[in-house]
Design an enzyme around this catalytic site. Structure first.
Site, short mmCIF file in Angstrom:
data_model
loop_
_atom_site.label_atom_id
_atom_site.label_comp_id
_atom_site.label_asym_id
_atom_site.label_seq_id
_atom_site.Cartn_x
_atom_site.Cartn_y
_atom_site.Cartn_z
N ALA A 65 0.87 -1.17 0.00
CA ALA A 65 0.00 0.00 0.00
C ALA A 65 0.91 1.23 0.00
O ALA A 65 2.07 1.16 0.41
CB ALA A 65 -0.89 -0.02 1.23
N GLY A 110 0.59 -5.06 0.71
CA GLY A 110 -0.61 -5.15 -0.12
C GLY A 110 -0.38 -5.91 -1.42
O GLY A 110 -1.32 -6.45 -2.01
N GLU A 133 4.72 -4.96 7.17
CA GLU A 133 3.95 -3.88 7.81
C GLU A 133 4.41 -3.55 9.22
O GLU A 133 4.40 -2.38 9.62
CB GLU A 133 2.45 -4.24 7.84
N1 COA Z 1 4.58 3.20 -0.90
C1 COA Z 1 4.99 4.35 -1.46
N2 COA Z 1 6.08 4.46 -2.22
C2 COA Z 1 6.82 3.36 -2.38
C3 COA Z 1 6.48 2.12 -1.82
C4 COA Z 1 5.28 2.07 -1.06
N3 COA Z 1 4.86 0.93 -0.51
N4 COA Z 1 7.41 1.21 -2.17
C5 COA Z 1 8.31 1.85 -2.93
N5 COA Z 1 7.97 3.15 -3.06
C6 COA Z 1 8.68 4.19 -3.80
C7 COA Z 1 9.93 4.64 -3.06
O1 COA Z 1 9.60 5.61 -2.07
C8 COA Z 1 10.74 5.21 -4.19
O2 COA Z 1 10.25 6.50 -4.50
P1 COA Z 1 11.29 7.71 -4.83
O3 COA Z 1 11.99 7.26 -6.10
O4 COA Z 1 10.41 8.88 -5.03
O5 COA Z 1 12.22 7.80 -3.66
C9 COA Z 1 10.39 4.30 -5.36
O6 COA Z 1 9.19 3.66 -5.00
C10 COA Z 1 11.46 3.24 -5.61
O7 COA Z 1 11.68 2.56 -4.39
P2 COA Z 1 13.12 2.38 -3.72
O8 COA Z 1 12.93 2.18 -2.25
O9 COA Z 1 14.03 3.49 -4.13
O10 COA Z 1 13.61 1.04 -4.42
P3 COA Z 1 14.60 -0.07 -3.82
O11 COA Z 1 14.89 -1.00 -4.93
O12 COA Z 1 15.75 0.57 -3.12
O13 COA Z 1 13.73 -0.83 -2.70
C11 COA Z 1 11.76 -1.93 -1.83
C12 COA Z 1 12.59 -1.56 -3.08
C13 COA Z 1 10.47 -2.58 -2.33
C14 COA Z 1 12.56 -2.93 -0.97
C15 COA Z 1 11.46 -0.66 -1.01
O14 COA Z 1 10.94 0.32 -1.89
C16 COA Z 1 10.49 -0.87 0.10
O15 COA Z 1 10.85 -1.39 1.14
N6 COA Z 1 9.21 -0.46 -0.11
C17 COA Z 1 8.18 -0.53 0.89
C18 COA Z 1 7.69 -1.94 1.06
C19 COA Z 1 6.68 -2.01 2.16
O16 COA Z 1 6.97 -1.77 3.32
N7 COA Z 1 5.45 -2.36 1.79
C20 COA Z 1 4.35 -2.51 2.72
C21 COA Z 1 3.60 -1.24 2.82
S1 COA Z 1 2.24 -1.41 3.93
#
Ligand code: COA
Length: 259
Positions: A65, A110, A133
């Site tokens: 999400a 999500g 989460e």
């Molecule tokens: N919500 C909002 N934005 C998100 C997102 C999320 N769940 N997951 C990734 N993004 C965004 C990042 O903020 C980033 O935006 P930016 O370029 O403006 O900084 C972009 O997507 C790319 O993500 P980034 O973190 O730079 O890529 P990465 O390869 O270094 O890491 C993940 C990938 C998936 C490991 C990392 O993005 C992450 O941990 N995301 C959240 C996962 C999460 O906790 N999901 C559950 C949510 S309830």
């Protein structure tokens, strides 16, 4: 409704839906949730669609999400957001047609919950799964605590949810979270192959089978068996049953008409 964040097309009864917001790794914001809700209503009504494939654009399926949208929510807003996601995923789970998740990359939070609401999950070797989460101070909110234990058992679900760890597709296969692992470049080819195989069978029988399995997962054996008997019996009032069995006896391929 104008659909901006989804790409979708239908060919030979197979509708492919691509979540297309790669800049945020296809994170589910309200707009995408609304668009999916709208699209799945359309898919439900479209008799020409027999099978759905859902995947993500770029290197992610859905990275959860949208955290930037959730960051300032209060309790009421959190409840509303949770309800919308849970409602959408239940709609997908109970859709009268099979839905295949072709998990191309991150399926976190999500995203993992969306994949679990689908009937079948096939994963790219590059896919990653997790329910991170608790690292953000929240529980899974789109029925992750409900579906994950049903798929992998409560002990493994608790390990994944309490640690928030991210697992690769091989571990996801080992614990029963996905059906198979595919080389990244072949993921959509294999998803289409599976969808075509499903689409060649009798749609009403598939619809009833899905209904029966979903019911059996949530209910005890006796009433589930009763439902199966009812649905099995109803098949005999369909044209497709007549055609399916006639074709077998005549040693030809059945031509099902979804009635
Ligand atoms: N919500 C909002 N934005 C998100 C997102 C999320 N769940 N997951 C990734 N993004 C965004 C990042 O903020 C980033 O935006 P930016 O370029 O403006 O900084 C972009 O997507 C790319 O993500 P980034 O973190 O730079 O890529 P990465 O390869 O270094 O890491 C993940 C990938 C998936 C490991 C990392 O993005 C992450 O941990 N995301 C959240 C996962 C999460 O906790 N999901 C559950 C949510 S309830």
């Amino acid at each position: 409704m104008e659909v901006k964040r989804l790409l979708y097309s239908t060919e030979d009864g197979i509708c492919t839906v691509i979540i297309n917001n790669p800049d945020t790794l296809n994170a589910l914001n309200s707009q995408i949730i609304n668009e999916l809700d709208y699209l799945f209503d359309k898919i439900a009504q479209d008799e020409k669609i027999l099978v759905v494939i859902i995947t993500g654009a770029g290197r992610s399926f859905v990275a959860g999400a949208d955290i930037s949208e959730m960051a300032d929510m209060d309790q009421n807003e959190g409840e509303l957001f949770g309800k919308r996601g849970a409602y959408l995923f239940r709609k997908i789970e109970t859709l009268s047609k099979p839905v295949i998740a072709a998990v191309n990359g991150f399926a976190l939070g999500g995203g993992c919950e969306l994949a679990m609401a689908c009937d079948i999950r096939i994963a790219s070797q590059k896919a990653k799964f997790g329910q991170p989460e608790v690292s953000l101070g929240i529980t899974p909110g789109f029925s992750g605590t409900v579906r994950l234990p049903k798929l992998v058992g409560s002990s493994m679900a608790k390990e994944m949810i309490f640690t928030g760890k991210i697992i690769d597709s091989y571990e996801a296969l080992r614990i029963g979270l996905v059906n198979s692992i595919i080389e990244p470049q072949d993921l959509m080819v294999k998803a289409l192959e599976m969808a075509k195989m499903i689409a060649s069978n009798a749609p009403v029988a598939i619809r009833y089978s899905k209904e029966s399995i979903n019911y059996a997962v949530d209910n005890e054996t006796e009433s589930a068996s009763q439902l199966e008997t009812e649905l099995f019996a109803k098949c005999f009032s369909t044209q497709d049953q007549k055609e399916g069995m006639k074709a077998f006896l005549e040693k030809r391929k059945a031509q099902f008409e979804n009635r």
